[in-house]
Design a protein around this motif. Structure first.
Motif, short mmCIF file in Angstrom:
data_model
loop_
_atom_site.label_atom_id
_atom_site.label_comp_id
_atom_site.label_asym_id
_atom_site.label_seq_id
_atom_site.Cartn_x
_atom_site.Cartn_y
_atom_site.Cartn_z
N GLN A 168 0.84 -1.20 0.00
CA GLN A 168 0.00 0.00 0.00
C GLN A 168 0.87 1.25 0.00
O GLN A 168 0.60 2.21 -0.74
CB GLN A 168 -0.92 -0.02 1.22
N GLY A 171 2.19 2.07 -3.36
CA GLY A 171 1.23 2.48 -4.38
C GLY A 171 0.56 1.35 -5.12
O GLY A 171 -0.08 1.58 -6.16
N ASP A 174 -3.25 1.92 -5.54
CA ASP A 174 -3.69 3.23 -6.01
C ASP A 174 -4.54 3.09 -7.28
O ASP A 174 -4.25 2.26 -8.15
CB ASP A 174 -2.49 4.13 -6.32
N GLY A 175 -5.56 3.91 -7.38
CA GLY A 175 -6.36 4.00 -8.60
C GLY A 175 -7.46 2.96 -8.71
O GLY A 175 -8.30 3.05 -9.61
N SER A 439 -10.87 4.22 2.60
CA SER A 439 -10.07 4.65 1.45
C SER A 439 -10.37 3.80 0.23
O SER A 439 -10.40 4.29 -0.90
CB SER A 439 -8.58 4.56 1.78
N LYS A 440 -10.61 2.50 0.47
CA LYS A 440 -10.98 1.54 -0.58
C LYS A 440 -12.11 0.66 -0.06
O LYS A 440 -12.29 0.51 1.15
CB LYS A 440 -9.81 0.64 -0.97
#
Length: 507
Positions: A168, A171, A174-175, A439-440
């Motif tokens: 994490q 990255g 990410d996205g 966040s996710k």
């Protein structure tokens, strides 16, 4: 024919619900094609277990499968994000004339085993579930010509030092807003996972006997704290390793404890009395024998998970120590085969339902054990994994349909910890403990791998769960859950309203 009908029904980047009415049949067809080879890969991983951060063979097996044996399905990245045993699979499909941003969707795959216990947590099935479900979705994306970027992130070292946390920070997630995985278990349930932190307690003695005595005093303190009650919700503090034997996150299946200045008959009677008074020890066996320097007891029986208050060999040895020290101050203790070390370590696993309480539990335990300890070293705290809204209901309702015929439910009990929480990063209200945002979105259900005719269904990290994880029934259950997750993934990728509801918790 099914694939052609569905493909020709695509008239826009998203499909309407009617267009995916035969999605279940499509996924069954795809699964029949791709699952056998992936099952063989998972069985190979099961037969060659590798512990946290040492999953080099598994890494190479997965990379070779997609880069060499089945090339062209995914873009393959070995040693992803600077992690030697991480890997990544990417697939992009951009329909002709489509110029917008691709939808993003991800799967996580775990594959580390346990020290001395192999795949007794069934991570070979987490690997299989991620690869199989993502492969089904990949083919559906092609057949339906969906604008999607699909990711499978291989995540090593879940058990020990939180590989997903390192990924994490690098990255890796990410996205991509939605991540799926599934964990084998003795039950079908969508539920949260605990917050956890492990403390390594170092003890020194002027002699080996003094060091062992201090270690067992600490072990007594730990189990008594758990019995008396800890702060927080659903909190536990369990010893997870024998003095002198490191086995992270596992309650041992064999313990050897020696004692001097006491007769074999007295020891035999003491252990027998403890067992007779508590049926929880019924599965623990022991042998009392004479050894150089005194008497020793070898305890064998069920191990377990560090989240459980297992009455196994370690706990019975602790209760033996309690009874014998109460009997006489002259009795001394030693470790057979290791009777010279004057520095010993034990580990305590502190767990609680909510991340907000983990430091309180940690400090409570540290205060109780610090007087005897030379030092206490705490590892990385795993946050709790929360259940986000919407997707759980989709999944539970889908599993009840004739295609799956499974009974599932939502539970508030957190059975263990997971480093998937480092991906989710939940935020809770400090008073109500209600989930405010993440966040996710991480959906990580637990699914039963024990056959209906099984005499018992053990908990992960018990030796018997390793056996269950290698049975045919476990693989068939993994296929079923992988197909269900693929179904929901395609639904989300073809219906913007559903995706919006699934991701509304994200901030």
């Amino acid at each position: 024919m099914i694939r052609q009908l569905l493909a020709f029904s695509l008239t826009a980047p998203f499909l309407c619900n009617a267009a995916v009415s035969d999605l279940s049949a499509l996924l069954k067809e795809i699964s029949a094609e791709i699952f056998p080879d992936l099952e063989a890969l998972s069985r190979d991983v099961y037969n060659h277990p590798e512990i946290s951060t040492e999953e080099f063979r598994t890494h190479d097996v997965v990379v070779d499968f997609f880069a060499t044996t089945h090339p062209g399905l995914f873009k393959v990245t070995p040693h992803a994000f600077g992690q030697p045993t991480a890997w990544r699979l990417d697939f992009e499909n951009r329909p002709s004339g489509f110029e917008g941003d691709l939808l993003q969707f991800g799967y996580m795959a775990e594959y580390d085993a346990l020290i001395g216990e192999g795949h007794a947590c069934g991570h070979n099935h987490i690997l299989l579930n991620g690869l199989a479900s993502a492969s089904m979705v990949r083919q559906a994306i092609v057949d339906l010509d969906l604008p999607v970027h699909l990711v499978v992130q291989g995540t090593p070292d879940e058990e020990n030092t939180a590989g997903k946390n390192r990924l994490q920070e690098a990255g890796a997630f990410d996205g991509v807003d939605v991540w799926f995985a599934a964990h084998p278990a003795p039950f079908n349930s969508v539920q949260p996972m605990q917050a956890r932190i492990n403390g390594r307690i170092r003890l020194n003695g002027a002699t080996h006997s003094e060091a062992v005595y201090k270690a067992y005093q600490e072990l007594l303190i730990i189990i008594d704290l758990g019995t008396a009650g800890l702060p927080g919700t659903q909190s536990t503090d369990n010893p997870v390793e024998d003095v002198g034997l490191f086995s992270e996150n596992i309650v041992q299946t064999e313990i050897d404890l020696g004692m001097t200045n006491v007769s074999l008959a007295t020891v035999q009677q003491t252990v027998a009395s403890i067992k007779a008074a508590d049926a929880g020890y019924s599965a623990v066996n022991y042998t009392v024998r004479t050894v150089p320097g005194g008497v020793a007891v070898n305890y064998t029986g069920p191990g377990g998970h560090a989240s459980e208050s297992t009455k196994g060999p370690l706990t019975l040895s602790i209760e033996t120590f309690r009874s014998l020290t109460a009997l006489s101050n002259d009795i001394a203790f030693f470790l057979p085969g290791n009777n010279t070390d004057t520095e010993l370590d034990i580990t305590v696993s502190c767990r609680t339902r909510y991340t907000l309480d983990i430091s309180t539990v940690q400090n409570f335990v540290a205060s109780a054990v610090q007087e005897l300890a030379t030092s206490i070293t705490w590892d990385l705290a795993y946050p709790a994994l929360e259940v986000t809204p919407y997707i759980p209901d989709l999944f539970i309702n889908l599993m009840a349909t004739p295609d799956f015929n499974e009974t599932w439910g939502l539970s508030t009990i957190a059975p263990a910890a997971s480093d998937a929480s480092f991906v989710q990063i939940p935020v809770l209200d400090s008073e109500s403990r209600d989930l405010i945002s993440t966040s996710k979105v991480v959906f990580f259900p637990n699914f039963n791998i024990c056959a209906p005719d099984a005499a018992e269904c053990p908990f992960p990290h018990e030796p018997a769960f390793r056996t269950a994880a290698g049975m045919d029934y476990a693989y068939s259950q993994t296929e079923k859950v992988a197909r269900a997750l693929a179904y929901i993934a395609v639904e989300l990728l073809t219906d913007p309203d559903m995706m919006a509801q699934a991701t509304a918790i994200i901030q």
